[in-house]
Design an enzyme around this catalytic site. Structure first.
Site, PDB file in Angstrom:
ATOM      1  N   ILE A 141      -2.016  41.037  61.829  1.00 24.90           N
ATOM      2  CA  ILE A 141      -2.290  39.816  62.592  1.00 24.90           C
ATOM      3  C   ILE A 141      -1.964  39.977  64.078  1.00 24.90           C
ATOM      4  O   ILE A 141      -2.290  39.106  64.875  1.00 24.90           O
ATOM      5  CB  ILE A 141      -1.572  38.582  62.003  1.00 24.90           C
ATOM      6  CG1 ILE A 141      -0.068  38.762  62.006  1.00 24.90           C
ATOM      7  CG2 ILE A 141      -2.106  38.279  60.607  1.00 24.90           C
ATOM      8  CD1 ILE A 141       0.715  37.500  61.651  1.00 24.90           C
ATOM      9  N   ASN A 175       7.883  52.237  60.088  1.00 28.91           N
ATOM     10  CA  ASN A 175       9.329  52.145  60.292  1.00 28.91           C
ATOM     11  C   ASN A 175       9.972  51.873  58.943  1.00 28.91           C
ATOM     12  O   ASN A 175       9.553  50.965  58.230  1.00 28.91           O
ATOM     13  CB  ASN A 175       9.669  51.003  61.260  1.00 28.91           C
ATOM     14  CG  ASN A 175       9.128  51.245  62.647  1.00 28.91           C
ATOM     15  OD1 ASN A 175       9.373  52.300  63.217  1.00 28.91           O
ATOM     16  ND2 ASN A 175       8.392  50.289  63.166  1.00 28.91           N
ATOM     17  N   HIS A 206       5.368  49.326  54.715  1.00 22.91           N
ATOM     18  CA  HIS A 206       3.957  49.150  55.085  1.00 22.91           C
ATOM     19  C   HIS A 206       3.613  50.204  56.132  1.00 22.91           C
ATOM     20  O   HIS A 206       4.428  50.556  56.977  1.00 22.91           O
ATOM     21  CB  HIS A 206       3.658  47.745  55.592  1.00 22.91           C
ATOM     22  CG  HIS A 206       4.493  47.298  56.757  1.00 22.91           C
ATOM     23  ND1 HIS A 206       5.829  46.964  56.635  1.00 22.91           N
ATOM     24  CD2 HIS A 206       4.188  47.138  58.065  1.00 22.91           C
ATOM     25  CE1 HIS A 206       6.304  46.604  57.813  1.00 22.91           C
ATOM     26  NE2 HIS A 206       5.316  46.711  58.705  1.00 22.91           N
TER      27      HIS A 206
END
Length: 130
Positions: free
Chosen positions: A29, A84, A95
């Site tokens: 997003i 990360n 992710h």
């Protein structure tokens, strides 16, 4: 509750680009460039270290497919992959960011100030741990 777990369970809205047995790929997003996706495993872990090998393999396969799509759709000259883990994992759920890159896109990595050692001593420490 975990936002990504909610997305996987379809309890939160997301723009789903791809889905496999073990992964869901959604649009980020806050994209670095149009097409920037997050590949998320359908199990809750905060680090690649805790991710079963079958998930790592599937995420790698999905990543390759996404990068090929970037070439087709955006004629991207390159791509970026970022992740990360552990304490630095945003949202606490592993992710992988994958995004198209262009010669003049102004995206850049920021490195902390200070001197970092690059030597055989560093190599030896890492080899010992492996």
């Amino acid at each position: 509750m975990c936002m990504f777990c909610d997305i996987v369970k379809r309890q939160q809205v997301a723009y789903v680009v791809d889905e496999t047995e073990k992964t869901m790929t959604i649009l980020d997003i806050e994209p670095a460039n149009e097409g920037h996706v997050l590949i998320i495993p359908k199990i809750h872990v905060d680090s690649i270290v805790n991710l079963p090998d079958a998930y790592v393999q599937e995420i790698t396969s999905v990543t390759r497919r996404i990068i090929k799509a970037f070439t087709t759709v955006y004629h991207a000259s390159g791509y970026g992959i970022m992740q990360n883990g552990g304490a630095n994992c945003d949202f606490g759920h592993f992710h992988l960011h994958v995004f198209p890159r262009y010669e003049d896109d102004s995206y850049d990595w920021l490195y902390p100030e200070g001197i970092k050692e690059v030597s055989e001593a560093v190599v030896a420490k890492l080899k010992d741990a492996l």
